[in-house]
Design a protein around this motif. Structure first.
Motif, PDB file in Angstrom:
ATOM      1  N   VAL A  56       4.061  -2.557  12.754  1.00 28.80           N
ATOM      2  CA  VAL A  56       3.060  -3.618  12.501  1.00 28.80           C
ATOM      3  C   VAL A  56       1.837  -3.006  11.606  1.00 28.80           C
ATOM      4  O   VAL A  56       1.450  -3.709  10.744  1.00 28.80           O
ATOM      5  CB  VAL A  56       2.567  -4.165  13.774  1.00 28.80           C
ATOM      6  CG1 VAL A  56       1.353  -5.125  13.746  1.00 28.80           C
ATOM      7  CG2 VAL A  56       3.541  -5.048  14.681  1.00 28.80           C
ATOM      8  N   LEU A  57       1.632  -1.931  11.970  1.00 25.91           N
ATOM      9  CA  LEU A  57       0.185  -1.071  11.303  1.00 25.91           C
ATOM     10  C   LEU A  57       0.572  -1.018   9.922  1.00 25.91           C
ATOM     11  O   LEU A  57      -0.111  -1.133   8.895  1.00 25.91           O
ATOM     12  CB  LEU A  57      -0.086   0.150  11.932  1.00 25.91           C
ATOM     13  CG  LEU A  57      -0.705   0.014  13.399  1.00 25.91           C
ATOM     14  CD1 LEU A  57      -0.962   1.089  13.810  1.00 25.91           C
ATOM     15  CD2 LEU A  57      -2.134  -0.961  13.158  1.00 25.91           C
ATOM     16  N   LEU A  58       2.016  -0.547   9.653  1.00 26.44           N
ATOM     17  CA  LEU A  58       2.417  -0.239   8.148  1.00 26.44           C
ATOM     18  C   LEU A  58       2.588  -1.489   7.282  1.00 26.44           C
ATOM     19  O   LEU A  58       2.111  -1.843   5.838  1.00 26.44           O
ATOM     20  CB  LEU A  58       3.633   0.358   8.283  1.00 26.44           C
ATOM     21  CG  LEU A  58       3.594   2.072   8.669  1.00 26.44           C
ATOM     22  CD1 LEU A  58       5.275   2.584   8.975  1.00 26.44           C
ATOM     23  CD2 LEU A  58       3.090   2.821   7.340  1.00 26.44           C
ATOM     24  N   LEU A  60       0.790  -4.299   7.838  1.00 24.33           N
ATOM     25  CA  LEU A  60      -0.782  -4.845   7.859  1.00 24.33           C
ATOM     26  C   LEU A  60      -1.103  -4.113   6.574  1.00 24.33           C
ATOM     27  O   LEU A  60      -1.951  -4.507   5.634  1.00 24.33           O
ATOM     28  CB  LEU A  60      -1.438  -4.497   8.984  1.00 24.33           C
ATOM     29  CG  LEU A  60      -1.216  -5.534  10.227  1.00 24.33           C
ATOM     30  CD1 LEU A  60      -2.055  -5.295  11.558  1.00 24.33           C
ATOM     31  CD2 LEU A  60      -1.544  -6.940   9.584  1.00 24.33           C
ATOM     32  N   GLN A  61      -1.179  -2.835   6.387  1.00 24.32           N
ATOM     33  CA  GLN A  61      -1.295  -1.959   5.597  1.00 24.32           C
ATOM     34  C   GLN A  61      -1.019  -2.274   4.153  1.00 24.32           C
ATOM     35  O   GLN A  61      -1.693  -2.432   3.141  1.00 24.32           O
ATOM     36  CB  GLN A  61      -1.279  -0.544   5.775  1.00 24.32           C
ATOM     37  CG  GLN A  61      -1.340   0.548   4.599  1.00 24.32           C
ATOM     38  CD  GLN A  61      -1.227   2.020   4.815  1.00 24.32           C
ATOM     39  OE1 GLN A  61      -1.341   2.562   5.702  1.00 24.32           O
ATOM     40  NE2 GLN A  61      -0.289   2.471   4.043  1.00 24.32           N
ATOM     41  N   SER A  62       0.418  -2.518   4.138  1.00 24.20           N
ATOM     42  CA  SER A  62       0.990  -2.989   2.736  1.00 24.20           C
ATOM     43  C   SER A  62       0.449  -4.459   2.549  1.00 24.20           C
ATOM     44  O   SER A  62       0.232  -4.709   1.410  1.00 24.20           O
ATOM     45  CB  SER A  62       2.660  -2.834   2.900  1.00 24.20           C
ATOM     46  OG  SER A  62       3.158  -3.818   3.714  1.00 24.20           O
ATOM     47  N   LYS A  63       0.414  -5.379   3.249  1.00 23.59           N
ATOM     48  CA  LYS A  63      -0.045  -6.511   2.996  1.00 23.59           C
ATOM     49  C   LYS A  63      -1.700  -6.589   2.555  1.00 23.59           C
ATOM     50  O   LYS A  63      -1.948  -7.251   1.608  1.00 23.59           O
ATOM     51  CB  LYS A  63      -0.255  -7.534   4.293  1.00 23.59           C
ATOM     52  CG  LYS A  63      -0.639  -9.092   3.984  1.00 23.59           C
ATOM     53  CD  LYS A  63      -0.886  -9.846   5.388  1.00 23.59           C
ATOM     54  CE  LYS A  63      -1.206 -10.959   5.019  1.00 23.59           C
ATOM     55  NZ  LYS A  63      -2.667 -11.331   4.596  1.00 23.59           N
ATOM     56  N   ASP A  64      -2.467  -5.778   2.945  1.00 24.10           N
ATOM     57  CA  ASP A  64      -3.943  -5.420   2.431  1.00 24.10           C
ATOM     58  C   ASP A  64      -3.771  -4.990   1.256  1.00 24.10           C
ATOM     59  O   ASP A  64      -4.466  -5.170   0.315  1.00 24.10           O
ATOM     60  CB  ASP A  64      -4.606  -4.688   3.533  1.00 24.10           C
ATOM     61  CG  ASP A  64      -5.007  -5.216   4.651  1.00 24.10           C
ATOM     62  OD1 ASP A  64      -5.076  -6.344   4.699  1.00 24.10           O
ATOM     63  OD2 ASP A  64      -5.456  -4.380   5.761  1.00 24.10           O
TER      64      ASP A  64
END
Length: 127
Positions: A56-58, A60-64
């Protein structure tokens, strides 16, 4: 699978003793099946939760990163603060292992399992 193995053993035993009597394993009640399913899902969730958190964190990072890619210019309606926009993703992960290491370094074991209570509740109730 266990009851199949038990059934196979009963068949082999019946062939060896020349008797054709065979007993089936006892069946589970609905409540027993629910409890066993809930326990197995709980164990699976605890075992895999750190990987799900890192995933999930990865994402979110790629979406940002994708959101920031096309938004370098400010709109005419937005106030220009001189380019001092807050950093959305304060952390940068290079992969799954790096993400897990950073989570562990920041919060220890609790950091790897933060937010698991809600996941456990939803998982167990859908057993």
């Amino acid at each position: 699978r266990v009851w199949l193995l038990s059934l196979h053993r009963h068949r082999v035993k019946a062939k060896n003793t020349n008797t054709r009597t065979m007993t089936l394993p006892p069946s589970l009640t609905a409540s027993e099946a629910f409890v066993l399913g809930a326990i197995s899902k709980m164990v699976a969730t605890v075992a895999t939760y750190p990987l799900q958190l890192a995933q999930v964190l990865l994402r979110l990072q790629s979406k940002d990163d994708a959101d920031d890619f096309g938004n370098d210019q400010t709109c005419a309606n937005e106030p220009n603060d001189g380019g001092n926009q807050p950093n959305k993703a304060a952390k940068s992960y290079s992969g799954m292992i790096d993400c897990l290491q950073q989570q562990f370094a920041q919060g220890g074991i609790r950091g790897l399992f933060q937010g698991m209570n809600a996941k456990l509740l939803s998982t167990v109730l859908t057993a």
